[in-house]
Design an enzyme around this catalytic site. Structure first.
Site, PDB file in Angstrom:
ATOM      1  N   GLY A 239     -16.767 -26.756  49.769  1.00  0.00           N
ATOM      2  CA  GLY A 239     -17.129 -28.061  50.311  1.00  0.00           C
ATOM      3  C   GLY A 239     -18.068 -28.062  51.487  1.00  0.00           C
ATOM      4  O   GLY A 239     -18.479 -29.133  51.949  1.00  0.00           O
ATOM      5  N   GLU A 289     -13.904 -21.010  48.696  1.00  0.00           N
ATOM      6  CA  GLU A 289     -14.542 -21.237  47.391  1.00  0.00           C
ATOM      7  C   GLU A 289     -15.874 -21.956  47.561  1.00  0.00           C
ATOM      8  O   GLU A 289     -16.080 -23.039  47.011  1.00  0.00           O
ATOM      9  CB  GLU A 289     -13.621 -22.089  46.504  1.00  0.00           C
ATOM     10  CG  GLU A 289     -12.258 -21.492  46.255  1.00  0.00           C
ATOM     11  CD  GLU A 289     -11.279 -22.524  45.698  1.00  0.00           C
ATOM     12  OE1 GLU A 289     -11.671 -23.682  45.461  1.00  0.00           O
ATOM     13  OE2 GLU A 289     -10.103 -22.153  45.531  1.00  0.00           O
ATOM     14  N   PRO A 290     -16.792 -21.404  48.326  1.00  0.00           N
ATOM     15  CA  PRO A 290     -18.053 -22.108  48.531  1.00  0.00           C
ATOM     16  C   PRO A 290     -18.979 -21.980  47.329  1.00  0.00           C
ATOM     17  O   PRO A 290     -19.060 -20.923  46.700  1.00  0.00           O
ATOM     18  CB  PRO A 290     -18.664 -21.364  49.732  1.00  0.00           C
ATOM     19  CG  PRO A 290     -18.166 -19.961  49.554  1.00  0.00           C
ATOM     20  CD  PRO A 290     -16.787 -20.080  48.954  1.00  0.00           C
ATOM     21  N   GLY A 291     -19.653 -23.053  46.999  1.00  0.00           N
ATOM     22  CA  GLY A 291     -20.679 -23.013  45.972  1.00  0.00           C
ATOM     23  C   GLY A 291     -22.005 -23.397  46.591  1.00  0.00           C
ATOM     24  O   GLY A 291     -22.894 -22.592  46.812  1.00  0.00           O
ATOM     25  N   ARG A 292     -22.107 -24.687  46.959  1.00  0.00           N
ATOM     26  CA  ARG A 292     -23.360 -25.245  47.466  1.00  0.00           C
ATOM     27  C   ARG A 292     -23.896 -24.487  48.685  1.00  0.00           C
ATOM     28  O   ARG A 292     -25.085 -24.239  48.792  1.00  0.00           O
ATOM     29  CB  ARG A 292     -23.121 -26.714  47.837  1.00  0.00           C
ATOM     30  CG  ARG A 292     -24.379 -27.471  48.139  1.00  0.00           C
ATOM     31  CD  ARG A 292     -24.042 -28.858  48.720  1.00  0.00           C
ATOM     32  NE  ARG A 292     -22.960 -29.529  48.057  1.00  0.00           N
ATOM     33  CZ  ARG A 292     -23.109 -30.466  47.112  1.00  0.00           C
ATOM     34  NH1 ARG A 292     -24.302 -30.829  46.739  1.00  0.00           N
ATOM     35  NH2 ARG A 292     -22.050 -31.046  46.579  1.00  0.00           N
ATOM     36  N   ARG A 328     -28.934 -34.828  40.121  1.00  0.00           N
ATOM     37  CA  ARG A 328     -28.269 -35.248  41.361  1.00  0.00           C
ATOM     38  C   ARG A 328     -28.759 -36.604  41.907  1.00  0.00           C
ATOM     39  O   ARG A 328     -27.931 -37.410  42.341  1.00  0.00           O
ATOM     40  CB  ARG A 328     -28.379 -34.174  42.447  1.00  0.00           C
ATOM     41  CG  ARG A 328     -27.751 -32.826  42.053  1.00  0.00           C
ATOM     42  CD  ARG A 328     -27.526 -31.903  43.229  1.00  0.00           C
ATOM     43  NE  ARG A 328     -26.500 -32.414  44.104  1.00  0.00           N
ATOM     44  CZ  ARG A 328     -26.718 -33.117  45.186  1.00  0.00           C
ATOM     45  NH1 ARG A 328     -27.944 -33.355  45.564  1.00  0.00           N
ATOM     46  NH2 ARG A 328     -25.722 -33.579  45.887  1.00  0.00           N
ATOM     47  N   CYS A 359     -36.412 -41.665  29.160  1.00  0.00           N
ATOM     48  CA  CYS A 359     -36.387 -43.109  28.912  1.00  0.00           C
ATOM     49  C   CYS A 359     -35.174 -43.764  29.560  1.00  0.00           C
ATOM     50  O   CYS A 359     -34.275 -44.263  28.869  1.00  0.00           O
ATOM     51  CB  CYS A 359     -36.404 -43.366  27.410  1.00  0.00           C
ATOM     52  SG  CYS A 359     -37.825 -42.598  26.658  1.00  0.00           S
ATOM     53  N   GLU A 360     -35.106 -43.707  30.863  1.00  0.00           N
ATOM     54  CA  GLU A 360     -34.041 -44.353  31.639  1.00  0.00           C
ATOM     55  C   GLU A 360     -34.610 -44.735  32.992  1.00  0.00           C
ATOM     56  O   GLU A 360     -35.315 -43.935  33.616  1.00  0.00           O
ATOM     57  CB  GLU A 360     -32.880 -43.378  31.902  1.00  0.00           C
ATOM     58  CG  GLU A 360     -32.238 -42.828  30.667  1.00  0.00           C
ATOM     59  CD  GLU A 360     -30.734 -43.010  30.645  1.00  0.00           C
ATOM     60  OE1 GLU A 360     -30.196 -43.757  31.492  1.00  0.00           O
ATOM     61  OE2 GLU A 360     -30.123 -42.406  29.767  1.00  0.00           O
ATOM     62  N   TYR A 388     -25.884 -26.992  41.640  1.00  0.00           N
ATOM     63  CA  TYR A 388     -25.699 -28.151  40.763  1.00  0.00           C
ATOM     64  C   TYR A 388     -27.042 -28.683  40.266  1.00  0.00           C
ATOM     65  O   TYR A 388     -27.215 -29.880  40.074  1.00  0.00           O
ATOM     66  CB  TYR A 388     -24.878 -29.245  41.475  1.00  0.00           C
ATOM     67  CG  TYR A 388     -23.594 -28.707  42.059  1.00  0.00           C
ATOM     68  CD1 TYR A 388     -22.557 -28.300  41.230  1.00  0.00           C
ATOM     69  CD2 TYR A 388     -23.419 -28.549  43.440  1.00  0.00           C
ATOM     70  CE1 TYR A 388     -21.385 -27.769  41.751  1.00  0.00           C
ATOM     71  CE2 TYR A 388     -22.251 -28.023  43.963  1.00  0.00           C
ATOM     72  CZ  TYR A 388     -21.241 -27.644  43.120  1.00  0.00           C
ATOM     73  OH  TYR A 388     -20.084 -27.110  43.628  1.00  0.00           O
TER      74      TYR A 388
END
Ligand code: LLP
Length: 429
Positions: A239, A289-292, A328, A359-360, A388
């Site tokens: 986090g 548990e770091p990811g980012r 994101r 197409c959005e 991510y």
């Protein structure tokens, strides 16, 4: 550190010119700085040096085999959320004995796979799951190492889609119910070994306060579980937030503004200074548990401008990356700096939307932002896209997945080839 800066008027990743990578490998293209990934890992390791700990990198943030291999070589463990992620860790040479398995919906096949591979701990999210884990382990004649995820009901003050530690979120077991659950489990579930306690209150936290609040709230529970059930670890989750705004040093180019109040930087040193004294006397191994934090600012997405469209209301810069490559902004209103690969000659800015080909209407990378007036044919980098980014990419609109390149010093290596059209329809009939 993030490994990206202008040199001789061209944006570089470490010693490699990004314009030349875009020309050689095409766009959209993810580029990662290996030096940044290892630097972030080591800084976190150092910040926690006052307490016995292990860093279990959250594979979901960026699961490319070469990234995992780089981290395994640093001594990282891995936090996984699927059988697929366990498969990747093993293929990358990671040790299942240093893997924790999170997630609210583990299937029978995933549980069997992880049990047979001898993972360190199942981080269990409900009593139902704990009982099922006991049953499956019993059928295999094995003991399942487990920790329950506690939901401490703390407000992480982050985007609602990535906040996980409040009672209304689907994650974990209510703080008030944990002690009784451990009691029941130790009496009724002979194929479970209660090895630890886990928590994770949310992602992209930019202030230290919620971490402190959660640690202080859960500490008495941890002491109790250690005394009654002999648990050996406490995972305090991931986090740790990163800076998305102004993510090249403003001094390096100086033409974008720090937006006040958006990203109060939470330094890793502060994280360690505040948390280590609160954790060091527990006599437990602390898992992170770091990811980012590890990979977020270590990656960029390069994209080429295809067209400019000046409408009545807006000017659109249409680029060749879309929300399928980096979701994101569409999903979390995530902010990514947009930086021309060729350093702008003047300070002139234009108000634009940078949009993709999907197409959005949600397919944009920024809206009403003042940017240098880059032209069709020129490339820009979407900064801070290492976490991510590719991991959440899809084939929506039947667009092949982009390639990925890992830079280490002056060397650039393709670590995933651009998907071709045949691969796009593989398995279909
Ligand atoms: N541990 C658990 C149990 C998690 O659920 C997560 C992230 C992490 C660790 C790693 O969190 P980190 O250190 O990366 O913040 N796709 C979103 C983020 C989703 C996070 C999901 N869980 C985004 O792009 O912002």
């Amino acid at each position: 550190m993030h490994g990206f800066s202008y040199k001789s008027g061209s944006l570089h990743c470490e010693e490699v010119d990004l314009n030349s990578l875009a020309t050689t490998y095409g766009t959209p293209l993810y580029v990662y700085s290996g030096g940044t990934i290892t630097d972030h890992f080591r800084r976190l390791d150092e910040a926690l040096s006052g307490v016995p700990h292990e860093i279990a990198y959250a594979v979901k943030a960026n699961s490319n085999l070469s990234v995992l291999r780089l981290l395994a070589a640093q001594g990282a463990g891995f936090d996984i959320v699927s059988g697929g992620e366990l498969f990747r860790v093993i293929k990358a040479g990671g040790d299942p004995g240093h893997c924790t398995f999170a997630g609210v919906g583990k299937t029978r096949a995933e549980i069997i796979y992880a049990l047979n591979e001898g993972i360190y701990s199942f981080n269990v999210e409900s009593e139902d799951e704990l009982r099922y884990l006991n049953q499956v382990a019993g059928e295999l004649g094995l003991i399942a190492p487990a920790a329950v995820r506690v939901n401490p009901n703390v407000d992480a003050k982050t985007h609602k889609y990535i906040s996980t530690g409040k009672s209304e979120n689907k994650f974990g077991v209510d703080f008030e119910s944990i002690a009784d659950l451990y009691e029941r489990a130790s009496n009724d579930l002979p194929h479970i070994r209660l090895r630890g306690l886990q928590m994770h209150i949310g992602s992209q936290l930019t202030s230290i306060a919620p971490f402190i609040e959660a640690v202080e709230k859960v500490t008495p529970l941890v002491r109790l579980l250690k005394q009654r059930h002999g648990i050996e670890f406490w995972s305090i989750g991931g986090g740790i937030g990163i800076v998305y705004h102004n993510s090249l040093e403003s001094g390096a180019a100086g033409w974008w503004q720090q937006r006040e109040g958006t990203d109060a930087p939470l330094t890793i040193e502060r994280y360690g200074q505040e948390l280590v004294p609160r954790l060091k006397d527990l006599g437990l191994k602390i898992l992170l548990e770091p990811g980012r934090y590890i990979v977020g600012n270590a990656g960029v997405l390069l994209t080429r401008c295809l067209y400019e469209k000046k409408g009545l209301a807006k000017t659109f810069k249409i680029v060749d990356a879309g929300m399928n490559d980096l979701i994101r902004p569409a999903l979390y209103e995530g902010h990514h700096e947009i930086v021309p690969l060729t350093e702008p000659a003047s300070d002139e800015r234009v108000m634009v939307d940078v949009v993709g080909p999907i197409c959005e209407s949600g397919d944009f990378f920024c809206q009403d932002r003042e940017l240098p007036d880059f032209q069709p044919g020129e490339c820009v980098a979407l900064m801070s896209a290492g976490a991510y980014g590719f991991a959440m990419a899809s084939n929506y609109n039947s667009r092949p997945l982009p390639a990925e390149v890992l830079v280490e010093g002056a060397t650039a290596r393709v670590i995933r080839h651009r998907q071709d059209l045949d691969a796009l329809i593989e398995g279909e009939s």
